[in-house]
Write a protein that holds these residues in place. Structure first.
Motif, short mmCIF file in Angstrom:
data_model
loop_
_atom_site.label_atom_id
_atom_site.label_comp_id
_atom_site.label_asym_id
_atom_site.label_seq_id
_atom_site.Cartn_x
_atom_site.Cartn_y
_atom_site.Cartn_z
N THR A 113 33.07 37.71 51.63
CA THR A 113 32.90 36.93 50.26
C THR A 113 33.58 37.20 49.14
OG1 THR A 113 30.62 36.81 50.96
CG2 THR A 113 31.02 36.01 48.81
N ALA A 114 34.47 36.30 48.49
CA ALA A 114 35.37 36.33 47.48
C ALA A 114 34.73 35.16 46.67
CB ALA A 114 36.86 36.27 47.81
N THR A 115 35.63 35.56 45.23
CA THR A 115 35.12 34.41 44.10
C THR A 115 36.32 33.59 43.88
OG1 THR A 115 33.52 35.74 43.20
CG2 THR A 115 34.34 34.05 41.94
N ALA A 140 40.94 40.73 48.08
CA ALA A 140 40.46 39.58 47.19
C ALA A 140 38.85 39.96 46.95
CB ALA A 140 40.58 38.45 47.65
N SER A 141 38.25 40.27 47.91
CA SER A 141 36.59 40.64 47.94
C SER A 141 36.50 41.43 47.05
CB SER A 141 36.18 40.64 49.22
OG SER A 141 34.82 40.75 49.31
N SER A 142 37.26 42.77 47.15
CA SER A 142 37.11 44.01 46.45
C SER A 142 38.04 44.26 45.15
CB SER A 142 37.60 45.21 47.52
OG SER A 142 37.04 45.05 48.50
N SER A 143 38.36 42.94 44.72
CA SER A 143 39.22 43.34 43.46
C SER A 143 38.38 42.91 42.27
CB SER A 143 40.26 42.05 43.39
OG SER A 143 41.37 42.67 44.48
N LEU A 144 38.04 44.19 41.68
CA LEU A 144 37.04 43.79 40.56
C LEU A 144 37.67 43.32 39.22
CD1 LEU A 144 35.52 47.45 40.41
CD2 LEU A 144 34.50 45.32 41.21
N PRO A 145 37.07 42.34 38.37
CA PRO A 145 37.71 41.81 37.07
C PRO A 145 38.06 42.74 36.40
CG PRO A 145 35.06 41.47 37.07
CD PRO A 145 35.47 41.93 38.39
N VAL A 151 44.06 38.26 43.67
CA VAL A 151 44.77 38.42 44.90
C VAL A 151 44.54 36.76 45.32
CG1 VAL A 151 44.54 38.88 47.34
CG2 VAL A 151 43.96 40.44 45.32
N LYS A 152 45.93 36.23 45.95
CA LYS A 152 45.95 34.75 46.31
C LYS A 152 45.60 34.84 47.74
CE LYS A 152 48.60 32.57 42.74
NZ LYS A 152 49.80 31.53 42.56
N MET A 158 41.68 34.57 43.70
CA MET A 158 40.43 35.13 43.66
C MET A 158 40.33 36.36 43.60
SD MET A 158 39.73 33.79 47.65
CE MET A 158 39.99 31.77 48.14
N LEU A 159 38.81 36.77 43.26
CA LEU A 159 38.54 37.99 42.78
C LEU A 159 37.34 38.51 43.29
CD1 LEU A 159 39.09 37.99 38.91
CD2 LEU A 159 40.23 39.70 40.42
N ASP A 160 36.63 39.58 43.18
CA ASP A 160 35.46 40.22 43.67
C ASP A 160 34.57 39.32 43.88
OD1 ASP A 160 32.58 41.61 43.44
OD2 ASP A 160 34.09 43.23 43.79
#
Length: 300
Positions: A113-115, A140-145, A151-152, A158-160
């Motif tokens: 799951t990503a945003t 992407a799923s793990s990239s905190l705002p 991450v594309k 996309m982000l966390d």
């Protein structure tokens, strides 16, 4: 038997608790045919589906003894508090090899799951062939705002995943998964407070992404609603929830001894509740994910 699944919350380095739980499950041969993970839970999910007990611990704890992948140095050098190139490229492809072949042939449904930064909605992503895309999704799923770069994935920033759906129980139920084990990284009764500082920074940094700002603004509200739903389902025996029974660690913890103790708590607690979880699943010791693959083969 009804379709069974595993839902894995994120939480940065708190994910070592989940790693401990899953390592014990893997040692007992408990593999479920449906797994959905968010952020650190996505990293745990892929290591579970690739059947690599100990790999998440190696990445998040053991490697810290050789050199840190988290902190101010990483933020300055890579524009991310966590060294994402190391975690999602060097680790899986060189230092701590990820078993792509086992993952892709597992027969399990693994959703990460990503945003979506354009819509502010959860993106439930899968990949069963492309190694680079799989790791991009995990990243992407793990990239905190604020503290990580977007991450594309398929050209979409996309982000966390936790911004839009921290614990995707509703997604699992919509997918027809009747028996769910939910592994949380917060204690019972936890409710998320509004992230006022993060929201202020997001309003400055993400002015071109109004829907992302909205997701960050209402994240705590939707998270707390999900906790209420989970607690209701748990009270009626419709989900089996595993959560820490000791004070939790911070999501950027970098002390090896603290991380090791939290991992060990997850492992030992999984041992304590294993028979209850097996009874809930009506698990008879056979490989559910393997059975799912056999059914797919027979259908062909």
């Amino acid at each position: 038997m009804s379709k069974a699944g595993m839902i894995l919350e994120g939480g940065g380095t708190r994910g070592v608790f989940t790693a401990g739980v899953l390592d014990y499950f893997m040692e007992r041969g408990l593999y479920l045919p449906y797994v959905i993970g968010v952020s650190a839970g996505a990293c745990n999910a892929v290591d579970y589906v690739s059947r690599q007990p100990g790999r998440t611990k190696m990445c998040t704890i053991d490697f810290l003894e050789a050199g840190s992948y988290i902190g101010l140095k990483s933020l300055i050098q890579t524009h991310s508090l966590f060294n994402m190139d190391l975690i999602f490229d060097v680790f899986p492809n060189k230092l701590i090899p990820f078993d792509y072949d086992t993952y892709f042939s597992s027969g399990a449904t693994c959703i990460l799951t990503a945003t979506n930064c354009l819509t502010g909605k959860a993106a439930y992503l899968t990949e069963d062939k492309d190694r680079n895309r799989l790791m991009a999704i995990c990243r992407a799923s793990s990239s905190l705002p604020v503290i990580s770069q977007m991450v594309k994935v398929d050209g979409i920033p996309m982000l966390d995943g936790g911004l839009a759906d921290s614990v995707p129980i509703r997604k699992a139920l919509r997918d027809g998964v009747k028996k769910n084990i939910v592994i949380l990284t917060r204690q019972e009764g936890y409710r998320k407070p509004p992230a006022k500082k993060t929201l202020k920074m997001a309003q400055i940094m993400y002015s071109r992404y109004p829907n992302l700002i909205k997701a960050i603004k209402y994240r705590a509200y939707f998270y707390n609603k999900t906790m209420e739903l989970l607690e209701d389902l748990e009270s009626r025996g419709h989900v089996f929830v595993i959560r820490p029974q000791v004070p939790v660690i911070k999501n950027t913890e970098d002390r090896v001894d603290v991380l090791t103790a939290f991992y060990q708590h997850g492992y030992e607690y999984a041992e304590d509740v294993f028979e209850q979880a097996a009874a809930y699943l009506r698990w008879d010791g056979r490989d559910m994910a393997g059975q799912a693959e056999n059914r797919k083969t027979e259908e062909k």
